[in-house]
Design a protein around this motif. Sequence first.
Motif, PDB file in Angstrom:
ATOM      1  N   ILE A   1      32.602  38.303  31.494  1.00  0.00           N
ATOM      2  CA  ILE A   1      32.559  38.325  32.980  1.00  0.00           C
ATOM      3  C   ILE A   1      33.640  38.836  33.759  1.00  0.00           C
ATOM      4  O   ILE A   1      33.926  39.032  34.800  1.00  0.00           O
ATOM      5  CB  ILE A   1      32.292  36.851  33.725  1.00  0.00           C
ATOM      6  CG1 ILE A   1      33.446  35.885  33.408  1.00  0.00           C
ATOM      7  CG2 ILE A   1      31.014  36.325  33.086  1.00  0.00           C
ATOM      8  CD1 ILE A   1      33.256  34.611  34.529  1.00  0.00           C
ATOM      9  N   HIS A   2      35.013  38.928  33.197  1.00  0.00           N
ATOM     10  CA  HIS A   2      36.062  39.093  33.693  1.00  0.00           C
ATOM     11  C   HIS A   2      36.920  40.274  33.078  1.00  0.00           C
ATOM     12  O   HIS A   2      38.045  40.932  33.475  1.00  0.00           O
ATOM     13  CB  HIS A   2      37.277  38.115  33.938  1.00  0.00           C
ATOM     14  CG  HIS A   2      37.095  37.231  35.083  1.00  0.00           C
ATOM     15  ND1 HIS A   2      36.632  37.737  36.257  1.00  0.00           N
ATOM     16  CD2 HIS A   2      36.913  35.828  35.099  1.00  0.00           C
ATOM     17  CE1 HIS A   2      36.572  36.852  37.132  1.00  0.00           C
ATOM     18  NE2 HIS A   2      36.481  35.704  36.558  1.00  0.00           N
ATOM     19  N   GLU A   3      36.172  40.994  31.981  1.00  0.00           N
ATOM     20  CA  GLU A   3      36.690  42.141  31.370  1.00  0.00           C
ATOM     21  C   GLU A   3      37.106  43.223  32.301  1.00  0.00           C
ATOM     22  O   GLU A   3      38.104  43.801  32.223  1.00  0.00           O
ATOM     23  CB  GLU A   3      35.806  42.795  30.053  1.00  0.00           C
ATOM     24  CG  GLU A   3      35.647  41.952  29.173  1.00  0.00           C
ATOM     25  CD  GLU A   3      37.154  41.300  28.179  1.00  0.00           C
ATOM     26  OE1 GLU A   3      38.049  42.290  28.178  1.00  0.00           O
ATOM     27  OE2 GLU A   3      37.706  40.439  28.210  1.00  0.00           O
ATOM     28  N   ASP A   4      36.067  43.400  33.046  1.00  0.00           N
ATOM     29  CA  ASP A   4      36.303  44.730  34.078  1.00  0.00           C
ATOM     30  C   ASP A   4      36.033  44.405  35.446  1.00  0.00           C
ATOM     31  O   ASP A   4      36.005  45.227  36.358  1.00  0.00           O
ATOM     32  CB  ASP A   4      35.535  45.817  33.506  1.00  0.00           C
ATOM     33  CG  ASP A   4      35.739  46.386  32.246  1.00  0.00           C
ATOM     34  OD1 ASP A   4      36.904  46.661  32.185  1.00  0.00           O
ATOM     35  OD2 ASP A   4      34.978  46.439  31.382  1.00  0.00           O
ATOM     36  N   THR A   5      35.980  43.152  35.863  1.00  0.00           N
ATOM     37  CA  THR A   5      35.622  42.678  37.043  1.00  0.00           C
ATOM     38  C   THR A   5      36.513  41.758  37.561  1.00  0.00           C
ATOM     39  O   THR A   5      36.559  40.620  36.827  1.00  0.00           O
ATOM     40  CB  THR A   5      34.039  41.856  37.223  1.00  0.00           C
ATOM     41  OG1 THR A   5      33.029  42.884  36.502  1.00  0.00           O
ATOM     42  CG2 THR A   5      33.571  41.497  38.531  1.00  0.00           C
ATOM     43  N   PRO A   6      37.299  41.879  38.728  1.00  0.00           N
ATOM     44  CA  PRO A   6      38.160  40.993  38.926  1.00  0.00           C
ATOM     45  C   PRO A   6      37.652  39.490  39.610  1.00  0.00           C
ATOM     46  O   PRO A   6      36.605  39.296  39.705  1.00  0.00           O
ATOM     47  CB  PRO A   6      38.776  41.907  40.123  1.00  0.00           C
ATOM     48  CG  PRO A   6      38.500  43.194  40.198  1.00  0.00           C
ATOM     49  CD  PRO A   6      37.017  43.042  39.528  1.00  0.00           C
ATOM     50  N   GLY A   7      38.622  38.688  39.770  1.00  0.00           N
ATOM     51  CA  GLY A   7      38.082  37.349  40.137  1.00  0.00           C
ATOM     52  C   GLY A   7      38.149  37.617  41.776  1.00  0.00           C
ATOM     53  O   GLY A   7      38.322  38.548  42.444  1.00  0.00           O
ATOM     54  N   PRO A   8      38.012  36.136  42.420  1.00  0.00           N
ATOM     55  CA  PRO A   8      38.235  34.979  41.781  1.00  0.00           C
ATOM     56  C   PRO A   8      36.799  34.605  41.122  1.00  0.00           C
ATOM     57  O   PRO A   8      35.747  35.024  41.198  1.00  0.00           O
ATOM     58  CB  PRO A   8      38.500  34.196  42.898  1.00  0.00           C
ATOM     59  CG  PRO A   8      38.016  34.818  44.230  1.00  0.00           C
ATOM     60  CD  PRO A   8      37.955  36.212  43.821  1.00  0.00           C
ATOM     61  N   SER A   9      37.145  33.829  40.174  1.00  0.00           N
ATOM     62  CA  SER A   9      35.949  32.964  39.411  1.00  0.00           C
ATOM     63  C   SER A   9      35.385  32.206  40.398  1.00  0.00           C
ATOM     64  O   SER A   9      36.151  31.346  41.464  1.00  0.00           O
ATOM     65  CB  SER A   9      36.434  32.519  38.309  1.00  0.00           C
ATOM     66  OG  SER A   9      37.173  33.178  37.339  1.00  0.00           O
TER      67      SER A   9
END
Length: 394
Positions: free
Chosen positions: A282-290
């Motif tokens: 979910i965060h390989e190429d998408t920034p946060g926040p979670s």
Amino acid sequence: MSTRHQLITTPLTEDLLRGALDLERTEHGLLPHRLPARARAQNTDGQLAMAEAQPAGVRLVLRTRATVVELDTLPTKRVYVGAPARPDGVYDLLVDGRPAGSATVAGGNILTIDMSTGSAEVLPGPVGTLRFDGLSEGMKDLEIWLPHNETTELVALRTDAPVEPVPDRGRPVWLHHGSSISHGSDAASPTTTWPALAAAHGGVELINLGFGGSALLDPFTARALRDTPADLISVKLGINLVNADVMRLRAFTPAVHGFLDTIREGHPTTPLLVVSPLLCPIHEDTPGPSAPDLGALSEGKLSFRATGDPAETAAGKLTLSVIRAELARIVEQRAAEDPHLFHLDGRELYGEADSAELPLPDALHPDAATHRRIGERFAELAFRAGGPLADAAG
């Protein structure tokens, strides 16, 4: 006659505990901390305060002929509003280094957390008792590993034979810092978190400074690492910086340098391994926040999602891909003058093939089987002959 009346009470003292950096006397007993008081005084974040007081890697170590051991504790158990009930924290017993049983403690305080609002409330509860019996009568070394994910105040220790501290075994001390996965999130028990498994494979004494949600390059954490005696050190950096969306690439690079500089002030030539994040789709190429997946919560499941926009990486927002590349560059740059500094790509511990076989159940944290795989791989990559931590591990 009750067995308890025949038991000996031994004061709980620092020389019976390993893996904690500080011990706080409370109204109930002894609370192990994994950050020293000076660092805690500089922290204003409730998440880190909770995480560092959860005794991941902390264990009671005794030499005794006892066949019965009782430990009174006051746990603080977590409840997340709308999520499935969490199991009680597990205590693992090792006898002469071998697994010999696990148990839980009833009672304790209840910490209720509402992730949709960020609120938290504590309901006080009673002290409970852990008991292991039927142990062999000969002299032996016992280790009781405290629950890695449950704040645990130690109230009283009782045995049916005297106990004494275990002398230093001469094993190298491995000091590790990381995020919730290093802390042990979703592992089955305290001796089966990946750092505990790796330490057992590597024959080293673990000090686990993995803090759930809180590996954020805090200067006070760097100073704690600097000031803690160790023969080998690893720092696993990245995922929480994306989870919390606390900085951009411009701030990240000098913060990493500063963090490593501080560690080197106290450990100028100690083998130091920088580990980049495990694969987290979910965060390989998408920034946060979670953020919690409220749709999943409505169905009684705990899961997370990435809320950033991939286009924002152009403005310096961090993703795991960005962080891995920058950590590799930083270590390569510094290693030119620091021959004891090493780098490990976290995808060697958990990568694409692993994700297909053992996906992260809540999109952020590995399950028990994955902790075992990561621990075995870390031991093979870091502690084996020729590995970056092999010389210190002996």
